[in-house]
Write a protein that holds these residues in place. Structure first.
Motif, PDB file in Angstrom:
ATOM      1  N   ASP A 286       0.816  -1.218   0.000  1.00  0.00           N
ATOM      2  CA  ASP A 286       0.000   0.000   0.000  1.00  0.00           C
ATOM      3  C   ASP A 286       0.850   1.268   0.000  1.00  0.00           C
ATOM      4  O   ASP A 286       0.333   2.367   0.192  1.00  0.00           O
ATOM      5  N   ASN A 287       2.170   1.103  -0.215  1.00  0.00           N
ATOM      6  CA  ASN A 287       3.111   2.225  -0.239  1.00  0.00           C
ATOM      7  C   ASN A 287       3.088   3.026   1.062  1.00  0.00           C
ATOM      8  O   ASN A 287       3.309   4.237   1.062  1.00  0.00           O
ATOM      9  N   LYS A 288       2.856   2.351   2.179  1.00  0.00           N
ATOM     10  CA  LYS A 288       2.735   2.999   3.474  1.00  0.00           C
ATOM     11  C   LYS A 288       4.102   3.117   4.142  1.00  0.00           C
ATOM     12  O   LYS A 288       4.862   2.156   4.203  1.00  0.00           O
ATOM     13  N   GLU A 289       4.404   4.317   4.650  1.00  0.00           N
ATOM     14  CA  GLU A 289       5.620   4.534   5.435  1.00  0.00           C
ATOM     15  C   GLU A 289       5.337   4.156   6.884  1.00  0.00           C
ATOM     16  O   GLU A 289       4.392   4.658   7.499  1.00  0.00           O
ATOM     17  N   LEU A 290       6.162   3.261   7.439  1.00  0.00           N
ATOM     18  CA  LEU A 290       5.929   2.761   8.785  1.00  0.00           C
ATOM     19  C   LEU A 290       6.901   3.331   9.811  1.00  0.00           C
ATOM     20  O   LEU A 290       6.703   3.138  11.012  1.00  0.00           O
ATOM     21  N   LEU A 291       7.931   4.036   9.353  1.00  0.00           N
ATOM     22  CA  LEU A 291       8.893   4.632  10.278  1.00  0.00           C
ATOM     23  C   LEU A 291       8.626   6.131  10.388  1.00  0.00           C
ATOM     24  O   LEU A 291       8.165   6.763   9.426  1.00  0.00           O
ATOM     25  N   TRP A 292       8.902   6.687  11.552  1.00  0.00           N
ATOM     26  CA  TRP A 292       8.717   8.126  11.753  1.00  0.00           C
ATOM     27  C   TRP A 292       9.603   8.907  10.783  1.00  0.00           C
ATOM     28  O   TRP A 292      10.742   8.531  10.501  1.00  0.00           O
ATOM     29  N   ASN A 293       9.081  10.050  10.289  1.00  0.00           N
ATOM     30  CA  ASN A 293       9.758  10.799   9.233  1.00  0.00           C
ATOM     31  C   ASN A 293      10.840  11.749   9.728  1.00  0.00           C
ATOM     32  O   ASN A 293      11.500  12.422   8.926  1.00  0.00           O
ATOM     33  N   GLY A 294      11.044  11.843  11.037  1.00  0.00           N
ATOM     34  CA  GLY A 294      12.121  12.673  11.568  1.00  0.00           C
ATOM     35  C   GLY A 294      11.805  14.150  11.651  1.00  0.00           C
ATOM     36  O   GLY A 294      12.721  14.977  11.823  1.00  0.00           O
ATOM     37  N   ASN A 295      10.539  14.531  11.559  1.00  0.00           N
ATOM     38  CA  ASN A 295      10.164  15.943  11.694  1.00  0.00           C
ATOM     39  C   ASN A 295      10.586  16.446  13.077  1.00  0.00           C
ATOM     40  O   ASN A 295      10.095  15.957  14.095  1.00  0.00           O
ATOM     41  N   PRO A 296      11.489  17.451  13.147  1.00  0.00           N
ATOM     42  CA  PRO A 296      11.988  17.903  14.449  1.00  0.00           C
ATOM     43  C   PRO A 296      10.940  18.577  15.318  1.00  0.00           C
ATOM     44  O   PRO A 296      11.204  18.848  16.496  1.00  0.00           O
ATOM     45  N   GLU A 297       9.758  18.868  14.756  1.00  0.00           N
ATOM     46  CA  GLU A 297       8.680  19.411  15.587  1.00  0.00           C
ATOM     47  C   GLU A 297       8.386  18.469  16.748  1.00  0.00           C
ATOM     48  O   GLU A 297       8.033  18.908  17.851  1.00  0.00           O
ATOM     49  N   TRP A 298       8.536  17.164  16.488  1.00  0.00           N
ATOM     50  CA  TRP A 298       8.351  16.171  17.538  1.00  0.00           C
ATOM     51  C   TRP A 298       9.669  15.542  17.959  1.00  0.00           C
ATOM     52  O   TRP A 298       9.983  15.462  19.132  1.00  0.00           O
ATOM     53  N   TRP A 299      10.428  15.056  16.978  1.00  0.00           N
ATOM     54  CA  TRP A 299      11.710  14.395  17.256  1.00  0.00           C
ATOM     55  C   TRP A 299      12.452  14.245  15.944  1.00  0.00           C
ATOM     56  O   TRP A 299      11.920  13.681  14.986  1.00  0.00           O
ATOM     57  N   GLY A 300      13.676  14.745  15.882  1.00  0.00           N
ATOM     58  CA  GLY A 300      14.381  14.851  14.625  1.00  0.00           C
ATOM     59  C   GLY A 300      15.163  13.628  14.208  1.00  0.00           C
ATOM     60  O   GLY A 300      16.096  13.745  13.405  1.00  0.00           O
ATOM     61  N   ARG A 301      14.805  12.453  14.718  1.00  0.00           N
ATOM     62  CA  ARG A 301      15.503  11.230  14.347  1.00  0.00           C
ATOM     63  C   ARG A 301      14.487  10.173  13.924  1.00  0.00           C
ATOM     64  O   ARG A 301      13.280  10.359  14.078  1.00  0.00           O
ATOM     65  N   HIS A 302      15.020   9.043  13.408  1.00  0.00           N
ATOM     66  CA  HIS A 302      14.174   7.950  12.933  1.00  0.00           C
ATOM     67  C   HIS A 302      14.391   6.674  13.750  1.00  0.00           C
ATOM     68  O   HIS A 302      13.460   6.103  14.292  1.00  0.00           O
ATOM     69  N   SER A 303      15.665   6.243  13.810  1.00  0.00           N
ATOM     70  CA  SER A 303      15.993   4.976  14.465  1.00  0.00           C
ATOM     71  C   SER A 303      17.491   4.939  14.797  1.00  0.00           C
ATOM     72  O   SER A 303      18.238   4.133  14.242  1.00  0.00           O
ATOM     73  N   PRO A 304      17.950   5.818  15.680  1.00  0.00           N
ATOM     74  CA  PRO A 304      19.386   5.885  15.951  1.00  0.00           C
ATOM     75  C   PRO A 304      19.897   4.691  16.752  1.00  0.00           C
ATOM     76  O   PRO A 304      19.168   4.096  17.537  1.00  0.00           O
ATOM     77  N   VAL A 305      21.177   4.349  16.521  1.00  0.00           N
ATOM     78  CA  VAL A 305      21.845   3.366  17.370  1.00  0.00           C
ATOM     79  C   VAL A 305      22.374   4.096  18.606  1.00  0.00           C
ATOM     80  O   VAL A 305      22.801   5.254  18.524  1.00  0.00           O
ATOM     81  N   LEU A 306      22.310   3.426  19.748  1.00  0.00           N
ATOM     82  CA  LEU A 306      22.777   4.001  21.008  1.00  0.00           C
ATOM     83  C   LEU A 306      24.078   3.293  21.375  1.00  0.00           C
ATOM     84  O   LEU A 306      24.080   2.103  21.692  1.00  0.00           O
ATOM     85  N   PHE A 307      25.199   4.032  21.321  1.00  0.00           N
ATOM     86  CA  PHE A 307      26.515   3.439  21.575  1.00  0.00           C
ATOM     87  C   PHE A 307      27.510   4.560  21.826  1.00  0.00           C
ATOM     88  O   PHE A 307      27.468   5.567  21.117  1.00  0.00           O
ATOM     89  N   PRO A 308      28.413   4.437  22.758  1.00  0.00           N
ATOM     90  CA  PRO A 308      28.681   3.298  23.647  1.00  0.00           C
ATOM     91  C   PRO A 308      27.936   3.354  24.979  1.00  0.00           C
ATOM     92  O   PRO A 308      28.248   2.597  25.891  1.00  0.00           O
ATOM     93  N   ILE A 309      26.956   4.266  25.072  1.00  0.00           N
ATOM     94  CA  ILE A 309      26.096   4.279  26.255  1.00  0.00           C
ATOM     95  C   ILE A 309      24.648   4.285  25.807  1.00  0.00           C
ATOM     96  O   ILE A 309      24.318   4.694  24.691  1.00  0.00           O
ATOM     97  N   VAL A 310      23.786   3.816  26.694  1.00  0.00           N
ATOM     98  CA  VAL A 310      22.339   3.905  26.514  1.00  0.00           C
ATOM     99  C   VAL A 310      21.829   4.884  27.563  1.00  0.00           C
ATOM    100  O   VAL A 310      22.136   4.752  28.751  1.00  0.00           O
TER     101      VAL A 310
END
Length: 293
Positions: A28-52
Motif C-alpha cells: 500500500d506504499n505505506k511509510e511505517l517509520l517516523w519521518n524525523g520531523n523535528p517538531e516532535w523528534w528529529g531522528r528515525h531509528s538511531p543506534v545508542l553506543f557506547p552508552i544507553v
C-alpha cells in the motif's frame, strides 16, 4: 542514502549513524517509520553506543579518568563506512577515532547490518574490541514507528500487546536529568495497552529490566496488528513525547543492552547497570527483528 528491497519492503538507511530512515510496505506504499520531523523528534531509528541513556551530569568515570558524553553516546552522530551492499542486505562500520577517544577511551569496531527476509527486517550489531584491555560498553536501538492513521484529536492512537501473559510489570522509575530513581514499581500494564498521552505523561519512558516484553505487537485502531518487534535484550524502553496533552505521531520500541545511570551514580562505567564487557579481540553479537504484519 542507501536502499535495500524485496517484493514486500523498501528500506532506506543513511550512512550518518547507520540509521534506518524509512520502511515502506509495498502493498500500500505505506511509510511505517517516523519521518524525523523535528517538531516532535528529529531522528528515525538511531543506534545508542557506547552508552544507553544519560550519564549522571553527563559525566562518567572510566578506569580512573573522567569522560563526558551526551545522551545515548556518539555513534548516532558519526558517519559510518559502507562496507557491503546487496539487494536485500547492507552493512556499515564505525571505528574509533581521535574524536571518539575524547569521549570514550577504547579502540573498537562497530558493525551495523540490515537484512530483509520477506516482511521482516533483521538488525544486526557486532562490537569488536580492538583495544589491548577489557572494554566496557552499552548498545541499544531507538526505532520510532509511525501510527498508520494518526489524528492528533484522537484520545487513543492504537494499542500495543506484550506477547507475555502478565497483567503487571516491574517498571524502573524515571527520575531527574534523564536518569532513573533507585526504585522499581510493580505496575498494572498489560497485556494490551492503550497508546495515549496519559500513558507517557504518567511514565515518561517505560523501562522494564531483566528480560520480559521480548515481543511487542503494535495494533491499529481497527484492532489489526501491523508491526511486531522481537528481541533478546535484557532491557526494553518504550517512549513517545507528549506536548500539551497530545501524544506524538509515533511510538519508540527500544531494546537495550544497558540503560541510563541511576540518579547520583558516580561509580565506574564498567559497573553501570547492564554494561557489557569484552576481552581484547573478542566480539559481541546481537540482533532484533522488525516484522511488518
Amino acid at each position: 542514502m542507501h536502499t535495500i528491497e524485496n517484493d514486500q519492503l523498501r528500506v532506506t538507511v543513511s550512512p550518518h549513524g547507520a540509521e534506518l530512515t524509512s520502511i515502506i510496505r509495498k502493498s500500500d506504499n505505506k511509510e511505517l517509520l517516523w519521518n524525523g520531523n523535528p517538531e516532535w523528534w528529529g531522528r528515525h531509528s538511531p543506534v545508542l553506543f557506547p552508552i544507553v541513556g544519560m550519564m549522571w551530569e553527563k559525566t562518567g568515570q572510566i578506569e580512573g579518568n573522567e569522560y563526558h558524553m551526551g545522551q545515548h553516546g556518539f555513534a548516532r552522530d558519526m558517519d559510518f563506512l559502507l562496507v557491503e551492499q546487496k539487494p536485500e542486505a547492507i552493512c556499515f562500520v564505525l571505528a574509533d577515532s581521535e574524536d571518539s577517544h575524547k569521549m570514550y577511551p577504547y579502540s573498537f569496531r562497530l558493525e551495523i547490518a540490515y537484512e530483509l527476509d520477506e516482511a521482516t527486517i533483521t538488525v544486526k550489531w557486532k562490537v569488536v574490541n580492538t583495544d589491548e584491555r577489557k572494554m566496557a560498553f552499552q548498545i541499544g536501538a531507538h526505532p520510532a514507528f509511525a501510527f498508520p492513521d494518526y489524528n492528533p484529536m484522537d484520545k487513543v492512537h492504537g494499542y500495543m500487546r506484550f506477547d507475555d501473559p502478565r497483567d503487571h510489570y516491574p517498571l524502573t522509575v524515571v527520575g531527574e536529568k534523564g536518569c532513573t530513581r533507585n526504585e522499581i514499581r510493580d505496575t498494572a500494564l498489560g497485556p494490551v495497552v492503550d497508546l495515549d498521552a496519559k500513558l507517557f505523561e504518567t511514565h515518561q519512558t517505560i523501562i522494564v529490566e531483566d528480560g520480559p516484553m521480548q515481543s511487542i505487537t503494535l495494533i491499529d485502531l481497527d484492532a489489526t496488528p501491523w508491526l511486531r518487534l522481537t528481541h533478546t535484550a535484557p532491557v526494553i524502553g518504550i517512549w513517545s513525547p507528549v506536548k500539551q496533552g497530545v501524544m506524538a505521531p509515533f511510538v519508540c520500541l527500544e531494546p537495550w543492552y544497558g540503560r541510563c545511570d541511576t540518579m547520583g551514580y558516580v561509580g565506574d562505567f564498567a559497573n553501570r547497570s547492564w554494561t557489557q564487557s569484552l576481552a581484547p579481540n573478542a566480539e559481541f553479537n546481537a540482533q532484533y527483528k522488525i516484522e511488518v504484519l
